[in-house]
Design a protein around this motif. Structure first.
Motif, PDB file in Angstrom:
ATOM      1  N   PHE A  18      14.574   4.063   6.613  1.00  0.00           N
ATOM      2  CA  PHE A  18      13.586   5.531   5.969  1.00  0.00           C
ATOM      3  C   PHE A  18      13.005   6.214   7.569  1.00  0.00           C
ATOM      4  O   PHE A  18      12.806   5.085   8.488  1.00  0.00           O
ATOM      5  CB  PHE A  18      12.366   4.404   5.422  1.00  0.00           C
ATOM      6  CG  PHE A  18      11.766   3.758   5.327  1.00  0.00           C
ATOM      7  CD1 PHE A  18      11.093   3.589   6.226  1.00  0.00           C
ATOM      8  CD2 PHE A  18      12.212   2.251   5.283  1.00  0.00           C
ATOM      9  CE1 PHE A  18      10.247   2.493   6.834  1.00  0.00           C
ATOM     10  CE2 PHE A  18      11.763   0.780   5.600  1.00  0.00           C
ATOM     11  CZ  PHE A  18      10.554   1.081   5.848  1.00  0.00           C
ATOM     12  N   PRO A  19      11.991   6.961   6.391  1.00  0.00           N
ATOM     13  CA  PRO A  19      11.351   8.048   7.955  1.00  0.00           C
ATOM     14  C   PRO A  19      10.030   6.680   8.531  1.00  0.00           C
ATOM     15  O   PRO A  19       9.415   6.068   6.927  1.00  0.00           O
ATOM     16  CB  PRO A  19      10.839   9.307   7.374  1.00  0.00           C
ATOM     17  CG  PRO A  19      11.210   8.731   5.380  1.00  0.00           C
ATOM     18  CD  PRO A  19      12.219   7.597   5.611  1.00  0.00           C
ATOM     19  N   PRO A  29      14.405   9.761  10.155  1.00  0.00           N
ATOM     20  CA  PRO A  29      14.440   8.356   9.585  1.00  0.00           C
ATOM     21  C   PRO A  29      14.615   7.816  10.630  1.00  0.00           C
ATOM     22  O   PRO A  29      15.199   7.712  11.771  1.00  0.00           O
ATOM     23  CB  PRO A  29      15.729   8.008   8.342  1.00  0.00           C
ATOM     24  CG  PRO A  29      16.585   9.412   8.970  1.00  0.00           C
ATOM     25  CD  PRO A  29      15.647  10.607   9.804  1.00  0.00           C
ATOM     26  N   VAL A  30      14.108   5.761  10.459  1.00  0.00           N
ATOM     27  CA  VAL A  30      13.927   5.156  11.252  1.00  0.00           C
ATOM     28  C   VAL A  30      15.357   4.083  10.942  1.00  0.00           C
ATOM     29  O   VAL A  30      14.968   3.750   9.510  1.00  0.00           O
ATOM     30  CB  VAL A  30      13.181   4.409  11.268  1.00  0.00           C
ATOM     31  CG1 VAL A  30      13.470   3.247  12.526  1.00  0.00           C
ATOM     32  CG2 VAL A  30      12.356   5.863  12.691  1.00  0.00           C
ATOM     33  N   ALA A  31      16.093   3.774  11.773  1.00  0.00           N
ATOM     34  CA  ALA A  31      16.563   2.316  10.809  1.00  0.00           C
ATOM     35  C   ALA A  31      16.487   1.097  11.574  1.00  0.00           C
ATOM     36  O   ALA A  31      16.228   0.961  12.736  1.00  0.00           O
ATOM     37  CB  ALA A  31      18.539   2.686  11.559  1.00  0.00           C
ATOM     38  N   PHE A  64       0.715  -1.224  -0.204  1.00  0.00           N
ATOM     39  CA  PHE A  64      -0.251  -0.087   0.096  1.00  0.00           C
ATOM     40  C   PHE A  64       0.873   1.003   0.091  1.00  0.00           C
ATOM     41  O   PHE A  64       0.366   2.672  -0.284  1.00  0.00           O
ATOM     42  CB  PHE A  64      -0.543   0.005   1.338  1.00  0.00           C
ATOM     43  CG  PHE A  64      -1.770   1.230   1.302  1.00  0.00           C
ATOM     44  CD1 PHE A  64      -2.924   0.846   0.418  1.00  0.00           C
ATOM     45  CD2 PHE A  64      -1.447   2.009   2.483  1.00  0.00           C
ATOM     46  CE1 PHE A  64      -3.671   2.872   0.425  1.00  0.00           C
ATOM     47  CE2 PHE A  64      -2.346   3.054   1.554  1.00  0.00           C
ATOM     48  CZ  PHE A  64      -3.296   2.901   1.219  1.00  0.00           C
ATOM     49  N   PHE A  65       2.190   1.240   0.772  1.00  0.00           N
ATOM     50  CA  PHE A  65       3.020   2.442  -0.007  1.00  0.00           C
ATOM     51  C   PHE A  65       4.046   1.724  -0.054  1.00  0.00           C
ATOM     52  O   PHE A  65       4.406   0.719  -0.748  1.00  0.00           O
ATOM     53  CB  PHE A  65       3.346   2.496   2.165  1.00  0.00           C
ATOM     54  CG  PHE A  65       2.309   2.653   2.625  1.00  0.00           C
ATOM     55  CD1 PHE A  65       1.879   3.982   3.286  1.00  0.00           C
ATOM     56  CD2 PHE A  65       1.930   1.144   4.022  1.00  0.00           C
ATOM     57  CE1 PHE A  65       0.431   4.396   4.104  1.00  0.00           C
ATOM     58  CE2 PHE A  65       0.664   1.954   4.307  1.00  0.00           C
ATOM     59  CZ  PHE A  65       0.487   3.068   4.796  1.00  0.00           C
ATOM     60  N   GLY A  66       4.410   3.095  -0.580  1.00  0.00           N
ATOM     61  CA  GLY A  66       5.891   3.209  -1.178  1.00  0.00           C
ATOM     62  C   GLY A  66       6.833   4.380  -0.233  1.00  0.00           C
ATOM     63  O   GLY A  66       6.513   5.423  -0.261  1.00  0.00           O
ATOM     64  N   THR A  67       7.999   3.959  -0.276  1.00  0.00           N
ATOM     65  CA  THR A  67       9.098   4.915   0.035  1.00  0.00           C
ATOM     66  C   THR A  67      10.253   5.130  -0.463  1.00  0.00           C
ATOM     67  O   THR A  67      11.374   4.249  -1.330  1.00  0.00           O
ATOM     68  CB  THR A  67       8.846   4.623   2.354  1.00  0.00           C
ATOM     69  OG1 THR A  67       9.691   6.018   2.396  1.00  0.00           O
ATOM     70  CG2 THR A  67       9.987   3.406   1.986  1.00  0.00           C
ATOM     71  N   GLY A 106      14.086   2.364  -2.961  1.00  0.00           N
ATOM     72  CA  GLY A 106      12.518   3.101  -3.250  1.00  0.00           C
ATOM     73  C   GLY A 106      12.327   1.751  -3.200  1.00  0.00           C
ATOM     74  O   GLY A 106      12.580   0.938  -4.291  1.00  0.00           O
ATOM     75  N   GLY A 107      11.355   1.720  -3.324  1.00  0.00           N
ATOM     76  CA  GLY A 107       9.693   1.058  -2.977  1.00  0.00           C
ATOM     77  C   GLY A 107       8.898   0.493  -2.445  1.00  0.00           C
ATOM     78  O   GLY A 107       8.819   1.460  -1.891  1.00  0.00           O
ATOM     79  N   PRO A 108       8.358  -0.510  -2.740  1.00  0.00           N
ATOM     80  CA  PRO A 108       6.769  -1.592  -1.557  1.00  0.00           C
ATOM     81  C   PRO A 108       7.130  -0.795  -0.357  1.00  0.00           C
ATOM     82  O   PRO A 108       8.672  -2.318   0.079  1.00  0.00           O
ATOM     83  CB  PRO A 108       5.892  -2.229  -2.276  1.00  0.00           C
ATOM     84  CG  PRO A 108       7.210  -2.816  -2.701  1.00  0.00           C
ATOM     85  CD  PRO A 108       8.186  -1.577  -3.081  1.00  0.00           C
TER      86      PRO A 108
END
Length: 348
Positions: A112-113, A135-137, A35-38, A53-55
């Protein structure tokens, strides 16, 4: 917290429904995609391989068992992976091939955040400039086999999966593996949702077969579209070959009469005409097949599951055209060979 509590209650009550073997909650499912991409970066990787990047999919721990997705390395999510715990992630094989081909992916971190269910409130620093959310690792703890996340027949894209309980989302998909008819389970699930919240609809209910059918609808359309044109083209080609060969043989009626008047046998005349006619047809089919291969490669991938250079298809079409050429040669040749040589010689 409210989102997590709602879905935990939903899972608990849905698991008690007769016919439910396994269920999961996720923001995306196979075939339909995430549903999300980043965009993300990989800690400690060279610059040319660090960004991508990707889903991104948020799933509960039973997601992989529900859909039968096999792990190739590491572990799946479990009860440790909840809010307040170490942010973890599972990636697919395509992710490893593209970003981590030369290292052990387990233990690597993708950055990514996080997504937020509330409108993002910009943080203002001393210089009154907007600062992006930190952002979070996410530490990679597992790798799963590639599944269709962009529709059947298309190459799998790099995908990151994170625990639903670490990043809960209000709109999610409840996936259920059933042991009986899906219709009875759906009705019971509707009652469960209605008891939890009478104003909450149970929408977009479908089986995985229906999801697959929807994702291949365009492929089916193009299959029928191309097949119809191919059938018309094949019929026209057969008629054209027959017409040209029949005309060419009919033009040789005078020649056939002359040969028979000079002592040629009927079988000899027919054999020569057939050899000449089929030789011409074979040359044409060879050139046509070469052109079809080139066009087929240009259209390769337009329809899922169809090989643009299928040998069986080429053989069947070539056989049909050769048959049309054979009939076109033998019918007028037999007619001409049956004519009295004197009558054939008197024809202009």
């Amino acid at each position: 917290g409210q989102i997590a509590a709602f879905y935990r209650t939903l899972i608990e009550q849905a698991e008690a429904v007769p016919g439910v073997e396994s269920l999961s909650v996720s923001t995306g499912i196979p075939v339909a995609g995430g549903f999300f991409g980043t965009g993300w970066t990989i800690e400690g990787r060279p610059a040319d391989r660090a960004r991508g990047g990707g889903p991104v999919n948020m799933v509960t721990p039973t997601y992989y068992d529900t859909f039968g997705i096999a792990m190739v390395a590491g572990r799946t999510f479990d009860d440790r992976d909840r809010a307040g715990g170490t942010p973890v992630a599972i990636v697919n094989e395509a992710f490893v091939k593209q970003y981590l081909p030369d290292v052990d992916p387990i233990g690597q971190r993708v950055v990514f955040p996080p997504f937020s269910v509330e409108p993002v409130r910009a943080v203002v620093d001393a210089n009154a400039r907007n600062v992006a959310p930190a952002p979070v690792a996410w530490q990679i703890v597992g790798v799963h086999r590639d599944v269709a996340n962009w529709g059947p027949g298309r190459a799998a894209r790099p995908e990151v999966t994170v625990p639903f309980w670490q990043l809960p989302w209000p709109r999610a998909t409840l996936a259920i593996r059933t042991s009986g008819p899906a219709s009875s389970v759906v009705k019971s699930l509707g009652d469960v949702v209605h008891r939890l919240d009478p104003n909450l609809p149970l929408s977009d209910v479908s089986t995985i077969e229906q999801t697959l059918a929807e994702s291949t609808a365009s492929d089916r359309f193009y299959t029928v579209f191309f097949a119809a044109f191919a059938a018309v083209a094949l019929v026209l080609a057969g008629i054209g070959v027959y017409g040209v060969m029949s005309f060419a043989v009919a033009q040789r009626t005078h020649e056939i009469g002359l040969r028979m008047a000079l002592g040629a046998q009927r079988g000899q005349v027919l054999g020569q005409i057939l050899r000449e006619g089929l030789s011409t047809a074979l040359i044409g089919i060879a050139f046509g097949s070469a052109g079809a291969v080139l066009i087929g490669r240009a259209l390769e991938g337009a329809v899922f599951g169809v090989d643009a250079t299928n040998p069986l298809t080429f053989s069947v079409v070539a056989a049909m055209l050769l048959t049309a050429a054979l009939i076109a040669c033998i019918v007028p040749a037999r007619r001409a060979a049956s004519v009295d040589p004197m009558i054939a010689l008197r024809q202009d």
